[in-house]
Write a protein that holds these residues in place. Structure first.
Motif, PDB file in Angstrom:
ATOM      1  N   UNK A   1       0.829  -1.210   0.000  1.00 45.83           N
ATOM      2  CA  UNK A   1       0.000   0.000   0.000  1.00 45.83           C
ATOM      3  C   UNK A   1       0.862   1.257   0.000  1.00 45.83           C
ATOM      4  N   UNK A   2       1.963   1.218   0.727  1.00 45.63           N
ATOM      5  CA  UNK A   2       2.812   2.404   0.839  1.00 45.63           C
ATOM      6  C   UNK A   2       3.635   2.653  -0.420  1.00 45.63           C
ATOM      7  N   UNK A   3       4.095   1.588  -1.080  1.00 46.28           N
ATOM      8  CA  UNK A   3       5.091   1.749  -2.148  1.00 46.28           C
ATOM      9  C   UNK A   3       4.595   1.439  -3.551  1.00 46.28           C
ATOM     10  N   UNK A   4       3.621   0.615  -3.674  1.00 42.30           N
ATOM     11  CA  UNK A   4       3.272   0.091  -4.995  1.00 42.30           C
ATOM     12  C   UNK A   4       1.846   0.410  -5.433  1.00 42.30           C
TER      13      UNK A   4
ATOM     14  N   UNK B   1      -3.391  -4.681  -7.957  1.00 40.53           N
ATOM     15  CA  UNK B   1      -2.513  -5.512  -8.779  1.00 40.53           C
ATOM     16  C   UNK B   1      -2.498  -5.135 -10.246  1.00 40.53           C
ATOM     17  N   UNK B   2      -3.180  -4.039 -10.602  1.00 36.55           N
ATOM     18  CA  UNK B   2      -3.189  -3.591 -11.998  1.00 36.55           C
ATOM     19  C   UNK B   2      -1.984  -2.715 -12.303  1.00 36.55           C
TER      20      UNK B   2
ATOM     21  N   UNK C   1       0.416  -7.077 -12.039  1.00 34.77           N
ATOM     22  CA  UNK C   1       1.089  -7.958 -11.074  1.00 34.77           C
ATOM     23  C   UNK C   1       0.343  -9.274 -10.930  1.00 34.77           C
ATOM     24  N   UNK C   2      -0.563  -9.540 -11.861  1.00 34.52           N
ATOM     25  CA  UNK C   2      -1.411 -10.722 -11.726  1.00 34.52           C
ATOM     26  C   UNK C   2      -0.780 -11.943 -12.376  1.00 34.52           C
ATOM     27  N   UNK C   3      -0.826 -13.050 -11.652  1.00 34.24           N
ATOM     28  CA  UNK C   3      -0.374 -14.318 -12.210  1.00 34.24           C
ATOM     29  C   UNK C   3       1.133 -14.414 -12.381  1.00 34.24           C
ATOM     30  N   UNK C   4       1.923 -13.638 -11.631  1.00 35.34           N
ATOM     31  CA  UNK C   4       3.378 -13.772 -11.702  1.00 35.34           C
ATOM     32  C   UNK C   4       3.777 -15.087 -11.021  1.00 35.34           C
TER      33      UNK C   4
ATOM     34  N   UNK D   1       2.256 -10.192  -2.973  1.00 36.12           N
ATOM     35  CA  UNK D   1       1.778  -9.991  -4.350  1.00 36.12           C
ATOM     36  C   UNK D   1       1.395 -11.333  -4.985  1.00 36.12           C
ATOM     37  N   UNK D   2       2.260 -12.348  -4.790  1.00 36.75           N
ATOM     38  CA  UNK D   2       2.002 -13.667  -5.382  1.00 36.75           C
ATOM     39  C   UNK D   2       0.692 -14.258  -4.863  1.00 36.75           C
TER      40      UNK D   2
END
Ligand code: HEC
Length: 99
Positions: A33-36, A43-44, A53-56, A93-94
């Motif tokens: 939340x703070x950085x990304x 995740x878009x 960032x989806x499905x990495x 994220x994963x």
């Protein structure tokens, strides 16, 4: 998007994110939340919609990308995000943005 607009966005992003915006031990979600999340909400990707960032499949891909940045994304060094926090972030994220 014009190159100048992109640069302004990047500089703004770097400026806003240069101080650690989370507390140690907050976990991957708080770091995200703070950085990304400003560029990758849910995740878009608001700058490059195809680079989500989806499905990495490999957390190393996330860590490599955040360390080197590029293509409109700022780089985050170990002062911005420590190695331990980068791992927490990649795990978050994963497991959060599967599809
Ligand atoms: C200022 C906006 C911005 C911020 C903040 C940002 N990103 Fe990005 N990110 C981008 C852009 C733009 C791309 C596309 C780069 C490219 O394709 O060359 C990208 C690409 C990525 C990719 C590759 C996605 C793919 O499928 O190709 C990953 C992984 C990633 N970012 C992770 C992160 C993480 C983790 C953070 C937080 C530490 C973060 N990003 C913060 C803008 C940002």
């Amino acid at each position: 998007m014009k190159k100048s607009t992109l640069m302004a966005t990047v500089l703004l992003g770097v400026g806003m994110l240069s101080t650690e915006g989370f507390a140690a031990g907050d976990g991957g979600e708080a770091i995200f939340k703070a950085k990304c999340a400003s560029c990758h909400p849910a995740g878009g990707n608001i700058i490059k919609p195809t680079a989500t960032l989806k499905g990495i499949k490999d957390p190393k891909k996330i860590i490599t990308q955040l360390r080197k940045g590029g293509g409109g994304m700022p780089a985050f060094d170990t002062k911005a995000i420590s190695d331990a926090n980068a791992k927490l972030l990649a795990d978050y994220i994963m497991k959060t943005f599967k599809k």
